[in-house]
Design a protein around this motif. Structure first.
Motif, mmCIF file in Angstrom:
data_model
loop_
_atom_site.group_PDB
_atom_site.id
_atom_site.type_symbol
_atom_site.label_atom_id
_atom_site.label_comp_id
_atom_site.label_asym_id
_atom_site.label_seq_id
_atom_site.Cartn_x
_atom_site.Cartn_y
_atom_site.Cartn_z
ATOM 1 N N THR A 26 -12.407 28.606 27.302
ATOM 2 C CA THR A 26 -13.137 27.656 26.502
ATOM 3 C C THR A 26 -13.882 26.899 27.391
ATOM 4 O O THR A 26 -14.753 26.547 28.526
ATOM 5 C CB THR A 26 -11.605 25.864 26.449
ATOM 6 N N GLY A 29 -13.074 20.794 28.424
ATOM 7 C CA GLY A 29 -11.929 20.616 27.591
ATOM 8 C C GLY A 29 -12.199 19.071 26.143
ATOM 9 O O GLY A 29 -11.969 18.608 25.726
ATOM 10 N N LEU A 45 -10.408 30.156 32.417
ATOM 11 C CA LEU A 45 -8.751 29.846 31.766
ATOM 12 C C LEU A 45 -8.518 30.365 32.731
ATOM 13 O O LEU A 45 -7.336 31.033 32.234
ATOM 14 C CB LEU A 45 -8.891 29.071 30.684
ATOM 15 N N ASP A 211 -0.737 23.049 27.291
ATOM 16 C CA ASP A 211 -2.233 22.176 27.041
ATOM 17 C C ASP A 211 -2.203 21.423 28.598
ATOM 18 O O ASP A 211 -3.046 20.727 28.384
ATOM 19 C CB ASP A 211 -2.099 21.862 25.820
ATOM 20 N N TYR A 214 -6.359 23.339 31.721
ATOM 21 C CA TYR A 214 -7.714 23.035 31.044
ATOM 22 C C TYR A 214 -8.847 22.362 33.109
ATOM 23 O O TYR A 214 -8.117 22.744 33.692
ATOM 24 C CB TYR A 214 -8.128 21.874 30.537
ATOM 25 N N THR A 323 -8.126 23.651 25.146
ATOM 26 C CA THR A 323 -7.102 24.326 25.201
ATOM 27 C C THR A 323 -6.376 25.174 23.876
ATOM 28 O O THR A 323 -6.555 26.544 23.888
ATOM 29 C CB THR A 323 -6.077 24.473 26.833
#
Length: 404
Positions: A26, A29, A45, A211, A214, A323
């Motif tokens: 990603t 974030g 990640l 979640d 990150y 995420t």
């Protein structure tokens, strides 16, 4: 953007590391942009575990100045967190860790929520935080910088020793923990206490807090590795508590005085319970398989409704949303995302064309489905009565739930 691949343990320096949980790459974030940028740089990640000491960390580390210079998260808009900090102060008062005229240094003070509560207790406070836009509005003694040993020496020369150092939800975000723990030890007086809270690896694995992974969170903390590490800097673990806040957190209190026999016995029980989860490879495999299955169900549900022409929106524009949305692979299906934080309104979710919208405008957009990425606060969100009655609600974590 500066980043490095990690090839040794942050705590024990062993090079024996193994991947235990790989996620989709990603962008940073919380790097919300004023214009959409579908080519925004993405970073790996993956969680690595040290075979030697069982410490868990990200496989990469991004330059902290890049991550926090334009930081938008503020404590006061995180539902339940101000109340949690009030309770924390009450606990610290009972333990006589804070008291009238005690000197308190807060690392990562953010919008000053905790400092304001401490000041009302007649504590003498100093806050440290690198987020320029947030701290410039504060009226406390603030140092706008990243905390490290160099800064700690300057603080010591100017302000002397502190009775208490507090670091909430920040230690997991720092790369050079040797430097930080040495700095904390320097800033504490001989009777001083170091109080830290962080999301916990135990909570992440037990409660499927995917979640919480990150690029700000570069360490995934558990009691035993950190207890052993802190001893090197003359900081001894006195107590450890698992908390419900943020879905699963850990509060650790260290002192310069050695751990008593009673304290050791309590900590041993906590460590044994935690290790039954965090030391097992099966725990990581379980969460990996669970989310592959869940993500497939969510993707199919979202795509099916998108193909029918249904309008799909999100609620909750946070670092964890980045995420979540990348792992669900639903970026192209989501038209916009509602969020209570005014600082994010009009910005775009990292690496997407998803714009952040004031939730008061929900009825204007007439969504058929809203994905509640801020699932921890779903009750608060639904109580606001912004959402039309015929809108379906999808809660992706910790288990899939569809309402309506």
């Amino acid at each position: 953007m500066s980043f490095q691949k990690i090839n040794k343990c942050r705590l024990c320096k062993s090079a024996k590391m193994t991947v235990v949980l790989p996620l989709e790459s990603t962008p940073i974030g919380d790097d919300y942009l004023k214009v959409k940028n579908l080519k925004q740089k993405k970073f790996p990640l993956k969680l690595l575990r040290c075979i030697n000491c069982n410490f868990v960390q990200l496989s990469v580390n991004i330059d902290a100045n890049e991550v926090y210079g334009d930081y938008l998260y503020v404590t006061k808009t995180s539902a339940g967190l101000p109340e949690h900090f009030k309770k924390l102060i009450h606990i610290l008062e009972k333990k006589k860790i804070i008291y009238k005229n005690s000197k308190v240094l807060e690392i990562g003070c953010n919008d000053g929520t905790l400092l304001s509560f401490l000041e009302k207790k007649n504590c003498k406070v100093l806050g440290i935080d690198p987020a320029v836009k947030i701290v410039k509005k504060l009226n406390f003694k603030i140092i706008n910088d990243l905390y490290d040993l160099k800064l700690a020496k300057k603080i010591s020369n100017k302000y002397g020793d502190f009775d208490t150092v507090i670091a909430n939800n920040v230690i997991a975000n720092i790369d050079n923990l040797d430097n930080i723990f040495r700095a904390i030890s320097l800033n504490l007086n001989n009777n001083g206490k170091f109080v830290m809270e962080t999301f916990s690896l135990y909570g992440l694995l037990k409660n499927n807090l995917l979640d919480n992974i990150y690029h700000e969170h570069i360490s995934y903390l558990s009691i035993e590795p950190l207890k052993n590490f802190a001893k090197k800097f003359g900081l001894y673990l006195k107590s450890a508590d698992h908390l419900k806040v943020k879905g699963g957190s850990l509060r650790l209190i260290f002192s310069k005085s050695k751990t008593t026999t009673t304290e050791k016995e309590k900590l041993s029980k906590m460590i044994y319970k935690e290790n039954l989860v965090v030391k097992k490879k099966a725990s990581f495999e379980k969460i990996k398989k669970m989310n592959i299955k869940n993500n497939k169900k969510i993707f199919e549900f979202i795509k099916k409704n998108f193909d029918k022409g249904h309008k799909i929106y999100g609620y909750g524009a946070s670092v964890g949303t980045t995420t979540n949305i990348y792992n669900l692979k639903i970026q192209k299906f989501v038209e916009g995302i509602f969020d209570d934080e005014k600082l994010r309104h009009g910005l775009f979710l990292p690496g997407t064309n998803i714009k952040v919208i004031n939730p008061k405008k929900i009825k204007t957009f007439k969504p058929n489905i809203i994905v509640i990425f801020a699932w921890r606060y779903v009750k608060n969100i639904l109580l606001k009565k912004y959402i039309p009655k015929n809108t379906k609600i999808l809660i992706p974590l910790p288990n899939i739930k569809i309402i309506g």
